[in-house]
Design a protein around this motif. Structure first.
Motif, PDB file in Angstrom:
ATOM      1  N   LYS A  35       5.352 -20.728 -11.902  1.00 20.99           N
ATOM      2  CA  LYS A  35       4.997 -21.078 -10.524  1.00 20.99           C
ATOM      3  C   LYS A  35       5.423 -22.522 -10.295  1.00 20.99           C
ATOM      4  O   LYS A  35       5.195 -23.387 -11.156  1.00 20.99           O
ATOM      5  CB  LYS A  35       3.484 -20.933 -10.367  1.00 20.99           C
ATOM      6  N   GLU A  37       4.901 -25.357  -7.344  1.00 26.35           N
ATOM      7  CA  GLU A  37       4.320 -25.716  -6.051  1.00 26.35           C
ATOM      8  C   GLU A  37       4.765 -27.113  -5.690  1.00 26.35           C
ATOM      9  O   GLU A  37       4.627 -28.032  -6.517  1.00 26.35           O
ATOM     10  CB  GLU A  37       2.788 -25.646  -6.117  1.00 26.35           C
ATOM     11  N   GLY A  38       5.295 -27.237  -4.470  1.00 28.29           N
ATOM     12  CA  GLY A  38       5.781 -28.547  -4.025  1.00 28.29           C
ATOM     13  C   GLY A  38       6.815 -29.121  -4.983  1.00 28.29           C
ATOM     14  O   GLY A  38       6.873 -30.329  -5.204  1.00 28.29           O
ATOM     15  N   PRO A  82       8.021 -25.013  -0.640  1.00 28.98           N
ATOM     16  CA  PRO A  82       6.593 -25.233  -0.910  1.00 28.98           C
ATOM     17  C   PRO A  82       6.068 -24.437  -2.089  1.00 28.98           C
ATOM     18  O   PRO A  82       5.249 -24.918  -2.864  1.00 28.98           O
ATOM     19  CB  PRO A  82       5.899 -24.791   0.394  1.00 28.98           C
ATOM     20  N   PHE A  83       6.536 -23.196  -2.246  1.00 20.79           N
ATOM     21  CA  PHE A  83       5.980 -22.321  -3.286  1.00 20.79           C
ATOM     22  C   PHE A  83       7.121 -21.478  -3.838  1.00 20.79           C
ATOM     23  O   PHE A  83       7.699 -20.666  -3.110  1.00 20.79           O
ATOM     24  CB  PHE A  83       4.887 -21.431  -2.680  1.00 20.79           C
ATOM     25  N   ARG A  85       9.237 -19.317  -7.190  1.00 21.98           N
ATOM     26  CA  ARG A  85       9.275 -18.626  -8.476  1.00 21.98           C
ATOM     27  C   ARG A  85      10.430 -19.251  -9.253  1.00 21.98           C
ATOM     28  O   ARG A  85      11.594 -19.105  -8.885  1.00 21.98           O
ATOM     29  CB  ARG A  85       9.553 -17.140  -8.230  1.00 21.98           C
ATOM     30  N   GLN A 114      12.215 -18.890  -3.241  1.00 22.90           N
ATOM     31  CA  GLN A 114      11.000 -19.061  -2.433  1.00 22.90           C
ATOM     32  C   GLN A 114      10.104 -17.837  -2.595  1.00 22.90           C
ATOM     33  O   GLN A 114      10.579 -16.705  -2.661  1.00 22.90           O
ATOM     34  CB  GLN A 114      11.439 -19.199  -0.972  1.00 22.90           C
ATOM     35  N   THR A 116       5.773 -16.289  -1.863  1.00 22.16           N
ATOM     36  CA  THR A 116       4.556 -16.522  -1.075  1.00 22.16           C
ATOM     37  C   THR A 116       3.358 -16.356  -1.993  1.00 22.16           C
ATOM     38  O   THR A 116       3.417 -15.624  -2.983  1.00 22.16           O
ATOM     39  CB  THR A 116       4.421 -15.512   0.085  1.00 22.16           C
ATOM     40  N   ARG A 117       2.284 -17.054  -1.651  1.00 23.79           N
ATOM     41  CA  ARG A 117       1.058 -16.962  -2.429  1.00 23.79           C
ATOM     42  C   ARG A 117       0.509 -15.541  -2.323  1.00 23.79           C
ATOM     43  O   ARG A 117       0.543 -14.948  -1.247  1.00 23.79           O
ATOM     44  CB  ARG A 117       0.067 -17.959  -1.821  1.00 23.79           C
ATOM     45  N   LEU A 234       2.401 -16.048 -11.163  1.00 20.80           N
ATOM     46  CA  LEU A 234       2.456 -16.089  -9.701  1.00 20.80           C
ATOM     47  C   LEU A 234       1.201 -15.531  -9.045  1.00 20.80           C
ATOM     48  O   LEU A 234       0.892 -15.842  -7.903  1.00 20.80           O
ATOM     49  CB  LEU A 234       3.707 -15.370  -9.180  1.00 20.80           C
ATOM     50  N   ASP A 236      -1.881 -16.032 -10.429  1.00 26.01           N
ATOM     51  CA  ASP A 236      -3.054 -16.753 -10.951  1.00 26.01           C
ATOM     52  C   ASP A 236      -4.087 -15.699 -11.332  1.00 26.01           C
ATOM     53  O   ASP A 236      -3.773 -14.800 -12.091  1.00 26.01           O
ATOM     54  CB  ASP A 236      -3.628 -17.760  -9.935  1.00 26.01           C
ATOM     55  N   GLU A 264      -8.826 -22.270 -10.374  1.00 22.79           N
ATOM     56  CA  GLU A 264      -8.281 -23.151  -9.340  1.00 22.79           C
ATOM     57  C   GLU A 264      -8.653 -24.609  -9.610  1.00 22.79           C
ATOM     58  O   GLU A 264      -7.814 -25.509  -9.488  1.00 22.79           O
ATOM     59  CB  GLU A 264      -8.816 -22.710  -7.982  1.00 22.79           C
TER      60      GLU A 264
END
Ligand SMILES: Cc1ncc(COP(=O)(O)O)c(C=O)c1O
Length: 273
Positions: A35, A37-38, A82-83, A85, A114, A116-117, A234, A236, A264
């Protein structure tokens, strides 16, 4: 889109591997999915260590961790999102047609797409195909994923996002791309590595952080569990709402919600646990 291939960043149209690459012809390769992120990868050190374990399991030379780190940093910088793989693939390289490997250098690819969560809840199905806990490649993250492709397609046909498998002994094992946890009598359990499941990085973190037990369980535990959840890089921790036809009541249930909360919080405290 820019891809890292064999030592340099290239445009996607110029990033070409040989038709004789052993990863392509016989699935002789290993990989990692992370994963990001940012633009920052999660648990990179653990993924690099597993990449090496998988490579050693196939008899490939150890991947150069510094080079893989450079490759990941370069593709993340070149493809801001932003997110994502982030995928590292490492294969046997150019080889003869057949199962013997050539003596050329391995192929190393890093790419990011790219994503998505995931939603907090999902549905899963059980399938009759099994994981072979005695396979020569049990527990290795190889690019030979066709069995997972077939089982995942079956899950999608049943409007589920994951297919769960037993091993050859009928014991609970894992999903096509995730590990599985069940709640029994209020306690968290996940199959041991001896079941033939992948040593999931998210799985290890949940065992460590949320205190889950590694327990050899019958496949039918899925039908009796009070709660079920999946873990992967991906996903979590993702609650399961339905197993086959069975609704599991309000998902996430209390133990799953607690595991999600702990994950988290701990994952938010450091990128490379
Ligand atoms: C077969 C299999 N099991 C489990 C997992 C979960 O592992 P991780 O948490 O390291 O992503 C994956 C990951 O893609 C997988 O392919």
């Amino acid at each position: 889109m820019r891809i890292w291939l064999d030592g340099a960043l290239r445009d996607v149209d110029d990033a070409r591997v040989s038709v004789f690459d052993h990863g392509l012809t016989v699935g002789d390769g290993v990989f990692e999915t992370l994963k990001a992120e940012g633009g920052r990868p999660f648990a990179l050190t653990r993924h690099l260590d597993r990449l090496t374990r998988s490579a050693r399991g196939l008899g490939l030379p150890d991947p150069d961790h510094d080079e893989v780190r450079r490759a990941c940093a370069a593709v993340l910088e070149a493809n801001p999102m932003p997110f994502g793989r982030l995928r590292v693939t490492y294969t046997g390289g150019v080889s003869p047609l057949g199962s013997d490997r050539g003596d050329g250098a391995p192929t190393l690819i890093a790419a990011v797409a790219q994503s998505t969560r995931r939603p907090d809840t999902t549905s899963v199905v059980t399938v009759d195909w099994v994981r072979n806990e005695r396979s020569a490649v049990a527990g290795l993250k190889t690019t030979s994923y066709a069995e997972n492709v077939v089982a995942l397609a079956a899950a999608h046909r049943a409007h589920a996002s994951e297919a769960l498998l037993a091993n050859t002994l009928g014991r609970l094992c894992e999903g096509t791309g995730s590990n599985v946890f069940v709640v029994l009598g209020g306690e968290l359990h996940t199959p041991p590595l001896a079941s033939g499941c992948l040593a999931g990085i998210t799985r290890a973190l949940v065992v460590e952080w949320a205190g889950a037990k590694e327990t050899d369980l019958p496949f039918e535990a899925l039908q009796q569990a009070e709660e079920v959840f999946l873990t992967s890089s991906l996903r979590d921790v993702q609650a399961v709402l339905r197993v086959d036809g069975r609704e599991l009541g309000a998902a996430p249930g209390p133990a799953t919600a607690e595991a999600m909360r702990i994950f988290e919080a701990k994952a938010g405290a450091g990128l490379d646990p």
